[in-house]
Design a protein around this motif. Structure first.
Motif, PDB file in Angstrom:
ATOM      1  N   THR A  10       0.826  -1.198   0.000  1.00 33.29           N
ATOM      2  CA  THR A  10       0.000   0.000   0.000  1.00 33.29           C
ATOM      3  C   THR A  10       0.862   1.249   0.000  1.00 33.29           C
ATOM      4  N   PHE A  11       0.778   1.991  -1.084  1.00 31.36           N
ATOM      5  CA  PHE A  11       1.617   3.173  -1.282  1.00 31.36           C
ATOM      6  C   PHE A  11       1.359   4.219  -0.219  1.00 31.36           C
ATOM      7  N   SER A  12       0.113   4.358   0.185  1.00 33.33           N
ATOM      8  CA  SER A  12      -0.216   5.428   1.124  1.00 33.33           C
ATOM      9  C   SER A  12       0.375   5.186   2.504  1.00 33.33           C
ATOM     10  N   GLY A  13       0.901   3.993   2.738  1.00 33.06           N
ATOM     11  CA  GLY A  13       1.523   3.717   4.024  1.00 33.06           C
ATOM     12  C   GLY A  13       2.979   4.144   4.113  1.00 33.06           C
ATOM     13  N   TYR A  14       3.483   4.763   3.042  1.00 37.31           N
ATOM     14  CA  TYR A  14       4.891   5.108   2.976  1.00 37.31           C
ATOM     15  C   TYR A  14       5.092   6.601   2.791  1.00 37.31           C
ATOM     16  N   ALA A  15       6.020   7.136   3.566  1.00 35.08           N
ATOM     17  CA  ALA A  15       6.542   8.454   3.259  1.00 35.08           C
ATOM     18  C   ALA A  15       7.501   8.302   2.086  1.00 35.08           C
ATOM     19  N   MET A  16       7.645   9.354   1.302  1.00 36.80           N
ATOM     20  CA  MET A  16       8.463   9.277   0.097  1.00 36.80           C
ATOM     21  C   MET A  16       9.502  10.388   0.074  1.00 36.80           C
ATOM     22  N   GLY A  17      10.625  10.073  -0.535  1.00 32.72           N
ATOM     23  CA  GLY A  17      11.673  11.074  -0.657  1.00 32.72           C
ATOM     24  C   GLY A  17      12.301  11.046  -2.030  1.00 32.72           C
ATOM     25  N   TRP A  18      12.893  12.163  -2.384  1.00 36.41           N
ATOM     26  CA  TRP A  18      13.723  12.261  -3.583  1.00 36.41           C
ATOM     27  C   TRP A  18      15.145  12.595  -3.136  1.00 36.41           C
ATOM     28  N   PHE A  19      16.086  11.887  -3.714  1.00 34.26           N
ATOM     29  CA  PHE A  19      17.506  12.123  -3.476  1.00 34.26           C
ATOM     30  C   PHE A  19      18.193  12.261  -4.827  1.00 34.26           C
ATOM     31  N   ARG A  20      19.399  12.794  -4.805  1.00 32.58           N
ATOM     32  CA  ARG A  20      20.158  12.881  -6.050  1.00 32.58           C
ATOM     33  C   ARG A  20      21.622  12.604  -5.773  1.00 32.58           C
ATOM     34  N   GLN A  21      22.293  12.164  -6.817  1.00 32.85           N
ATOM     35  CA  GLN A  21      23.713  11.866  -6.693  1.00 32.85           C
ATOM     36  C   GLN A  21      24.421  12.252  -7.973  1.00 32.85           C
ATOM     37  N   ALA A  22      25.374  13.158  -7.838  1.00 33.30           N
ATOM     38  CA  ALA A  22      26.209  13.562  -8.953  1.00 33.30           C
ATOM     39  C   ALA A  22      27.478  12.714  -8.956  1.00 33.30           C
ATOM     40  N   PRO A  23      28.124  12.578 -10.094  1.00 37.19           N
ATOM     41  CA  PRO A  23      29.347  11.766 -10.165  1.00 37.19           C
ATOM     42  C   PRO A  23      30.383  12.236  -9.149  1.00 37.19           C
ATOM     43  N   GLY A  24      30.923  11.289  -8.401  1.00 35.15           N
ATOM     44  CA  GLY A  24      31.958  11.608  -7.427  1.00 35.15           C
ATOM     45  C   GLY A  24      31.464  12.214  -6.140  1.00 35.15           C
ATOM     46  N   VAL A  48      17.186  23.631  -3.045  1.00 35.97           N
ATOM     47  CA  VAL A  48      16.099  23.504  -4.017  1.00 35.97           C
ATOM     48  C   VAL A  48      14.823  24.194  -3.559  1.00 35.97           C
ATOM     49  N   LYS A  49      14.837  24.707  -2.345  1.00 38.10           N
ATOM     50  CA  LYS A  49      13.638  25.347  -1.812  1.00 38.10           C
ATOM     51  C   LYS A  49      13.222  26.489  -2.716  1.00 38.10           C
ATOM     52  N   ASP A  50      11.942  26.612  -2.935  1.00 37.37           N
ATOM     53  CA  ASP A  50      11.335  27.651  -3.788  1.00 37.37           C
ATOM     54  C   ASP A  50      11.517  27.377  -5.281  1.00 37.37           C
ATOM     55  N   ARG A  51      12.217  26.307  -5.627  1.00 34.49           N
ATOM     56  CA  ARG A  51      12.348  25.930  -7.045  1.00 34.49           C
ATOM     57  C   ARG A  51      11.712  24.575  -7.332  1.00 34.49           C
ATOM     58  N   PHE A  52      11.797  23.665  -6.381  1.00 35.71           N
ATOM     59  CA  PHE A  52      11.272  22.308  -6.554  1.00 35.71           C
ATOM     60  C   PHE A  52      10.025  22.126  -5.689  1.00 35.71           C
ATOM     61  N   THR A  53       9.110  21.292  -6.164  1.00 32.91           N
ATOM     62  CA  THR A  53       7.902  20.964  -5.405  1.00 32.91           C
ATOM     63  C   THR A  53       7.659  19.472  -5.448  1.00 32.91           C
ATOM     64  N   ILE A  54       7.542  18.865  -4.287  1.00 32.01           N
ATOM     65  CA  ILE A  54       7.218  17.455  -4.198  1.00 32.01           C
ATOM     66  C   ILE A  54       5.729  17.315  -3.929  1.00 32.01           C
ATOM     67  N   SER A  55       5.125  16.319  -4.568  1.00 28.08           N
ATOM     68  CA  SER A  55       3.703  16.055  -4.356  1.00 28.08           C
ATOM     69  C   SER A  55       3.455  14.572  -4.568  1.00 28.08           C
ATOM     70  N   ARG A  56       2.279  14.119  -4.192  1.00 28.15           N
ATOM     71  CA  ARG A  56       1.948  12.715  -4.389  1.00 28.15           C
ATOM     72  C   ARG A  56       0.473  12.563  -4.693  1.00 28.15           C
ATOM     73  N   ASP A  57       0.169  11.501  -5.403  1.00 28.25           N
ATOM     74  CA  ASP A  57      -1.213  11.131  -5.704  1.00 28.25           C
ATOM     75  C   ASP A  57      -1.366   9.680  -5.272  1.00 28.25           C
ATOM     76  N   ASN A  58      -1.933   9.480  -4.104  1.00 26.10           N
ATOM     77  CA  ASN A  58      -2.031   8.120  -3.567  1.00 26.10           C
ATOM     78  C   ASN A  58      -2.979   7.247  -4.390  1.00 26.10           C
ATOM     79  N   ALA A  59      -3.919   7.852  -5.067  1.00 29.08           N
ATOM     80  CA  ALA A  59      -4.814   7.077  -5.918  1.00 29.08           C
ATOM     81  C   ALA A  59      -4.077   6.503  -7.123  1.00 29.08           C
ATOM     82  N   LYS A  60      -3.014   7.184  -7.537  1.00 30.95           N
ATOM     83  CA  LYS A  60      -2.226   6.731  -8.690  1.00 30.95           C
ATOM     84  C   LYS A  60      -0.913   6.085  -8.270  1.00 30.95           C
ATOM     85  N   ASN A  61      -0.694   5.972  -6.953  1.00 32.24           N
ATOM     86  CA  ASN A  61       0.545   5.372  -6.448  1.00 32.24           C
ATOM     87  C   ASN A  61       1.784   6.055  -7.034  1.00 32.24           C
TER      88      ASN A  61
END
Length: 126
Positions: free
Chosen positions: A28-42, A64-77
């Motif tokens: 169940t997707f709605s049971g999980y908090a979600m995060g985005w991470f990134r990794q550049a070479p090195g 990334v504040k004020d430039r990126f927005t995280i959102s989720r749609d639990n109906a669409k997982n």
């Protein structure tokens, strides 16, 4: 088990926008908090943004504040990362991750996340 598949990466000029998606399957997707991470070479993997299971709480890295927005749609997982005003320093492989239960105060720590996607490359040209 939760399977995560990212999409939406690509090559964009500085100042442009991209929207990343992360589709989840399995438990169940709605049971999980979600995060985005990134990794550049090195470089180490770094926190970008996180969202609670309900979507009611969101957190961002200062870079990334004020430039990126995280959102989720639990109906669409699916969880999204809308990236605007992109900069060359945003170039990296972007990963989504799922954490069972609440985020807690250590949401920036990648070790606390239980499942990871394979990543999608974002390249920002100057």
């Amino acid at each position: 088990q939760v399977q995560l598949v990212e999409s939406g990466g690509g090559l964009v000029q500085a100042g442009g926008s991209l929207r990343l998606s992360c589709a989840a399957s399995g438990r169940t997707f709605s049971g999980y908090a979600m995060g985005w991470f990134r990794q550049a070479p090195g470089k180490e993997r770094e926190f970008v943004a996180a969202i609670s299971w309900s979507g009611g709480s969101t957190y961002y890295a200062d870079s990334v504040k004020d430039r990126f927005t995280i959102s989720r749609d639990n109906a669409k997982n699916t969880v999204y990362l809308q990236m605007n005003s992109l900069k060359p320093e945003d170039t990296a492989a972007y990963y989504c991750a799922a954490k069972s239960g609440s985020l807690g105060s250590l949401y920036r720590n990648p070790r606390l996340y239980d499942y990871w996607g394979q990543g999608t490359q974002v390249t920002v040209s100057s």
